[in-house]
Write an enzyme that holds these catalytic residues in place. Structure first.
Site, PDB file in Angstrom:
ATOM      1  N   LYS A 169       0.891  -1.166   0.000  1.00 24.96           N
ATOM      2  CA  LYS A 169       0.000   0.000   0.000  1.00 24.96           C
ATOM      3  C   LYS A 169       0.927   1.213   0.000  1.00 24.96           C
ATOM      4  O   LYS A 169       1.405   1.654   1.031  1.00 24.96           O
ATOM      5  CB  LYS A 169      -0.877  -0.007   1.247  1.00 24.96           C
ATOM      6  N   GLY A 200      -4.256   3.571  -2.617  1.00 27.97           N
ATOM      7  CA  GLY A 200      -5.464   3.900  -1.869  1.00 27.97           C
ATOM      8  C   GLY A 200      -5.169   4.730  -0.646  1.00 27.97           C
ATOM      9  O   GLY A 200      -4.002   4.956  -0.309  1.00 27.97           O
ATOM     10  N   GLY A 202      -5.001   5.696   3.332  1.00 30.73           N
ATOM     11  CA  GLY A 202      -4.593   4.955   4.521  1.00 30.73           C
ATOM     12  C   GLY A 202      -5.766   4.424   5.317  1.00 30.73           C
ATOM     13  O   GLY A 202      -5.771   3.270   5.759  1.00 30.73           O
ATOM     14  N   VAL A 205      -7.594   1.537   2.391  1.00 33.00           N
ATOM     15  CA  VAL A 205      -6.785   0.374   1.983  1.00 33.00           C
ATOM     16  C   VAL A 205      -5.828  -0.046   3.105  1.00 33.00           C
ATOM     17  O   VAL A 205      -5.704  -1.238   3.427  1.00 33.00           O
ATOM     18  CB  VAL A 205      -6.021   0.710   0.681  1.00 33.00           C
ATOM     19  N   GLY A 206      -5.168   0.945   3.727  1.00 30.50           N
ATOM     20  CA  GLY A 206      -4.238   0.627   4.825  1.00 30.50           C
ATOM     21  C   GLY A 206      -4.974  -0.068   5.956  1.00 30.50           C
ATOM     22  O   GLY A 206      -4.528  -1.091   6.482  1.00 30.50           O
ATOM     23  N   CYS A 278      12.903  11.268   8.238  1.00 31.79           N
ATOM     24  CA  CYS A 278      12.675  10.836   9.623  1.00 31.79           C
ATOM     25  C   CYS A 278      13.933  10.993  10.455  1.00 31.79           C
ATOM     26  O   CYS A 278      13.859  11.148  11.663  1.00 31.79           O
ATOM     27  CB  CYS A 278      12.225   9.381   9.620  1.00 31.79           C
TER      28      CYS A 278
HETATM   29  P1  NAD Z   1       1.533   8.766   7.523  1.00 30.82           P
HETATM   30  O1  NAD Z   1       1.637   8.005   8.803  1.00 30.82           O
HETATM   31  O2  NAD Z   1       0.518   9.812   7.401  1.00 30.82           O
HETATM   32  O3  NAD Z   1       1.271   7.776   6.302  1.00 30.82           O
HETATM   33  C1  NAD Z   1       2.132   6.690   6.013  1.00 30.82           C
HETATM   34  C2  NAD Z   1       1.354   5.646   5.235  1.00 30.82           C
HETATM   35  O4  NAD Z   1       0.347   5.102   6.072  1.00 30.82           O
HETATM   36  C3  NAD Z   1       0.643   6.192   4.000  1.00 30.82           C
HETATM   37  O5  NAD Z   1       0.695   5.230   2.967  1.00 30.82           O
HETATM   38  C4  NAD Z   1      -0.792   6.365   4.496  1.00 30.82           C
HETATM   39  O6  NAD Z   1      -1.750   6.314   3.470  1.00 30.82           O
HETATM   40  C5  NAD Z   1      -0.915   5.159   5.429  1.00 30.82           C
HETATM   41  N1  NAD Z   1      -1.955   5.266   6.453  1.00 30.82           N
HETATM   42  C6  NAD Z   1      -2.541   6.392   6.947  1.00 30.82           C
HETATM   43  N2  NAD Z   1      -3.486   6.062   7.841  1.00 30.82           N
HETATM   44  C7  NAD Z   1      -3.506   4.706   7.941  1.00 30.82           C
HETATM   45  C8  NAD Z   1      -4.242   3.770   8.702  1.00 30.82           C
HETATM   46  N3  NAD Z   1      -5.183   4.150   9.572  1.00 30.82           N
HETATM   47  N4  NAD Z   1      -3.973   2.452   8.554  1.00 30.82           N
HETATM   48  C9  NAD Z   1      -3.010   2.028   7.718  1.00 30.82           C
HETATM   49  N5  NAD Z   1      -2.277   2.877   6.944  1.00 30.82           N
HETATM   50  C10 NAD Z   1      -2.511   4.196   7.063  1.00 30.82           C
HETATM   51  O7  NAD Z   1       3.009   9.311   7.252  1.00 30.82           O
HETATM   52  P2  NAD Z   1       3.457  10.278   6.069  1.00 30.82           P
HETATM   53  O8  NAD Z   1       2.961  11.628   6.412  1.00 30.82           O
HETATM   54  O9  NAD Z   1       3.147   9.645   4.776  1.00 30.82           O
HETATM   55  O10 NAD Z   1       5.067  10.215   6.256  1.00 30.82           O
HETATM   56  C11 NAD Z   1       5.786  11.004   7.122  1.00 30.82           C
HETATM   57  C12 NAD Z   1       6.097  10.267   8.422  1.00 30.82           C
HETATM   58  O11 NAD Z   1       6.826   9.075   8.153  1.00 30.82           O
HETATM   59  C13 NAD Z   1       6.985  11.067   9.353  1.00 30.82           C
HETATM   60  O12 NAD Z   1       6.489  10.964  10.659  1.00 30.82           O
HETATM   61  C14 NAD Z   1       8.340  10.382   9.240  1.00 30.82           C
HETATM   62  O13 NAD Z   1       9.175  10.552  10.357  1.00 30.82           O
HETATM   63  C15 NAD Z   1       7.946   8.968   9.040  1.00 30.82           C
HETATM   64  N6  NAD Z   1       9.024   8.208   8.420  1.00 30.82           N
HETATM   65  C16 NAD Z   1       9.732   7.313   9.177  1.00 30.82           C
HETATM   66  C17 NAD Z   1      10.798   6.611   8.616  1.00 30.82           C
HETATM   67  C18 NAD Z   1      11.584   5.624   9.417  1.00 30.82           C
HETATM   68  O14 NAD Z   1      12.268   4.796   8.805  1.00 30.82           O
HETATM   69  N7  NAD Z   1      11.524   5.632  10.736  1.00 30.82           N
HETATM   70  C19 NAD Z   1      11.136   6.820   7.275  1.00 30.82           C
HETATM   71  C20 NAD Z   1      10.394   7.725   6.521  1.00 30.82           C
HETATM   72  C21 NAD Z   1       9.332   8.410   7.115  1.00 30.82           C
END
Ligand code: NAD
Length: 472
Positions: A169, A200, A202, A205-206, A278
């Site tokens: 996803k 999709g 989050g 689909v997530g 991150c």
């Molecule tokens: P996000 O948590 O908003 O979304 C990440 C993914 O999760 C997306 O594909 C989103 O559609 C999906 N998602 C959203 N709600 C969901 C749910 N309820 N169930 C399942 N999936 C869901 O994060 P973002 O804004 O896309 O990315 C930025 C964040 O990612 C920052 O906090 C960053 O620090 C973190 N990050 C961490 C690392 C690491 O390796 N630790 C690496 C890159 C980014």
């Protein structure tokens, strides 16, 4: 205008059953550059069913078969490198050099996973038992927009190396990158159903993947708040989870460090990936005894960085990814001012002559660790400089955070820096630089996550040890 209307299920490009459309934007101008058709729960059901059908055969393949597929996937993604770079710049706004790094990360992840598999014993005798590392099952791989192609590739490579089958996803905001990757990976010729992709939202689909009883594991990279909700939801079926979450990483500049060398590096690590990494070192800790010198180097260093069009080779910091990110970062800049931090450089609004989601690289001085700008992950080019009294105080401030993903230490003595690094609560600490090695574990302490990726640590995350007692 890009039209992305297909997902990938059971070895074929198919039209999703979901009908919702999502706009893709050029972050430099904020104009719409494409539309992606999103899948829904029905598409998740089809993709999981395909992955489940493919699992028995793929889980029993030899190391050689898996390594051969990973090699083909590496070559296929590398062959699409230029197209991938263009997609990353167009929809994400990464400057060219960063986009090249991200495309290479995607391509080389497959070789990294193949190397880990080659080195890792999948069977060993312990006492009279044969201990076999068995693939966990169907895994769901969920990625964020700040490194969508690299993280799809990295997660998928290790999952396939372990013998798992996968439903991916991707971030809905990164559909151009995803579509380039799909084309490339399809050309590598995996058995149908071994990997599947459903674009999709989050929460549609997530969430459907997190609830699905046939998904054995979730590997998620994204925000801590969503990570926590996945952990809660996955507990109903006791899914295994790897969570790679947010950070608020400290950069400790010890008083014996060469500031002329350390500060430009600290700024680079703080602002890399347009401040949307991150692992950004967003809290810079400087000794009170050298505060003024540090601040003048930081101010000059940041003001020399060009922020704007990612296609301009002189640009160091591109735009943020979306209007929501732009608004969020503006809010934090206002908050820093309201909380009483000293605005050293930058501030609200666009840099002169820029538009879209480009923000002014901003540094606050005299920040205390209780301020919101020192505690929250802002996810934009906004740095907080904190002043410490002595080494103990620096370590205390560095560890005073709910996060624990990364840290950086600068000192004239590697030995001294390593001793300090050893006391920091972080999954990785870089000494006098920012280093990455694909065989070294990556992951967070505390609320930065659960589990590790990369190398044999990343491979083990997709394996379940099974003991055949009396077999050896
Ligand atoms: P996000 O948590 O908003 O979304 C990440 C993914 O999760 C997306 O594909 C989103 O559609 C999906 N998602 C959203 N709600 C969901 C749910 N309820 N169930 C399942 N999936 C869901 O994060 P973002 O804004 O896309 O990315 C930025 C964040 O990612 C920052 O906090 C960053 O620090 C973190 N990050 C961490 C690392 C690491 O390796 N630790 C690496 C890159 C980014």
């Amino acid at each position: 205008m890009h039209q992305i209307t297909q997902i990938y299920v059971d070895g074929q490009f198919v039209t999703p059953q979901g009908e919702a459309l999502f706009d893709l934007h050029d972050p430099t101008t904020a104009t719409v550059i494409g539309k992606v058709r999103l899948g829904d729960e029905r598409d998740v059901a089809a993709a999981v069913a395909a992955a489940k059908r493919a699992f028995p055969a793929w889980s029993r393949t030899s190391k050689e078969t898996r390594i051969a597929l990973l090699q083909r996937m590496h070559e296929a993604v590398l062959a699409h490198r230029a197209e991938l770079i263009e997609a990353i710049v167009a929809e994400y706004g990464a400057p060219q050099s960063r986009a090249s790094f991200m495309a290479d990360h995607a391509a080389f992840s497959f070789l990294d996973a193949a190397r880990a598999l080659k080195a890792f014993p999948l069977e060993q005798a312990i006492g009279n038992a044969q201990v076999i590392q068995t693939p966990i099952g169907v895994v769901a791989l969920i990625t964020p927009w700040n490194n969508n192609a690299g993280l799809i590739s990295n997660k998928l490579a290790y999952a396939l190396a372990a013998g798992c089958t996968a439903v991916i996803k991707p971030s809905e905001m990164s559909a151009l990158q995803t579509s380039v990757l799909l084309k490339a990976m399809h050309a590598a010729g995996a058995p149908a159903g071994v990997w599947n992709v459903v674009n999709g939202r989050g929460d549609v689909v997530g969430s459907a993947l997190t609830h699905h009883p046939d998904v054995a594991k979730i590997s998620f990279t994204g925000s801590t708040v969503v990570g926590k909700s996945i952990l809660r939801e996955a507990s109903a079926t006791l899914k295994r989870v790897t969570l790679e979450l947010g950070g608020k990483s400290p950069t400790l500049i010890l008083e014996d460090a060469d500031f002329a060398e350390a500060i430009p590096k600290a700024l680079m690590f703080g602002l890399a990936n347009n401040g949307q990494a991150c692992i950004n070192g967003t809290r810079i800790l400087v000794p009170r005894s050298r505060r003024d010198e540090a601040l003048s180097l930081i101010k000059a260093g940041v003001e020399a960085l060009r922020s704007g069009d990612p296609r301009d080779p002189t640009t160091a910091i591109g735009p943020l990814v979306s209007q929501a990110q732009y608004d969020r970062v503006q809010r934090y800049i206002r908050l820093g001012i309201e909380e009483g931090a000293a605005l050293l450089t930058g501030g609200e609004g666009h840099p002169e002559g820029q538009a879209g989601y480009t923000v002014r690289p901003t540094v606050f001085a005299d920040v205390t660790n209780d301020m919101t700008i020192a505690r929250d992950e802002i996810f934009g080019p906004v740095l907080a400089v904190l002043t410490y009294e002595d080494e103990e105080d620096a370590i205390r401030i560095a560890n005073d955070t709910p996060y624990g993903l990364h840290a950086y230490v600068f000192s004239a003595s590697t030995e001294r820096a390593a001793a300090v690094a050893n006391r920091l609560e972080a999954g990785r600490v870089s000494i006098n630089g920012a280093f990455h090695h694909p065989d070294v574990p990556f992951g967070g302490f505390k609320q930065s996550g659960i589990g590790r990726e990369y190398g044999v640590f990343g491979l083990q995350a997709y394996l379940e040890p099974k003991a055949l007692m009396g077999a050896a």
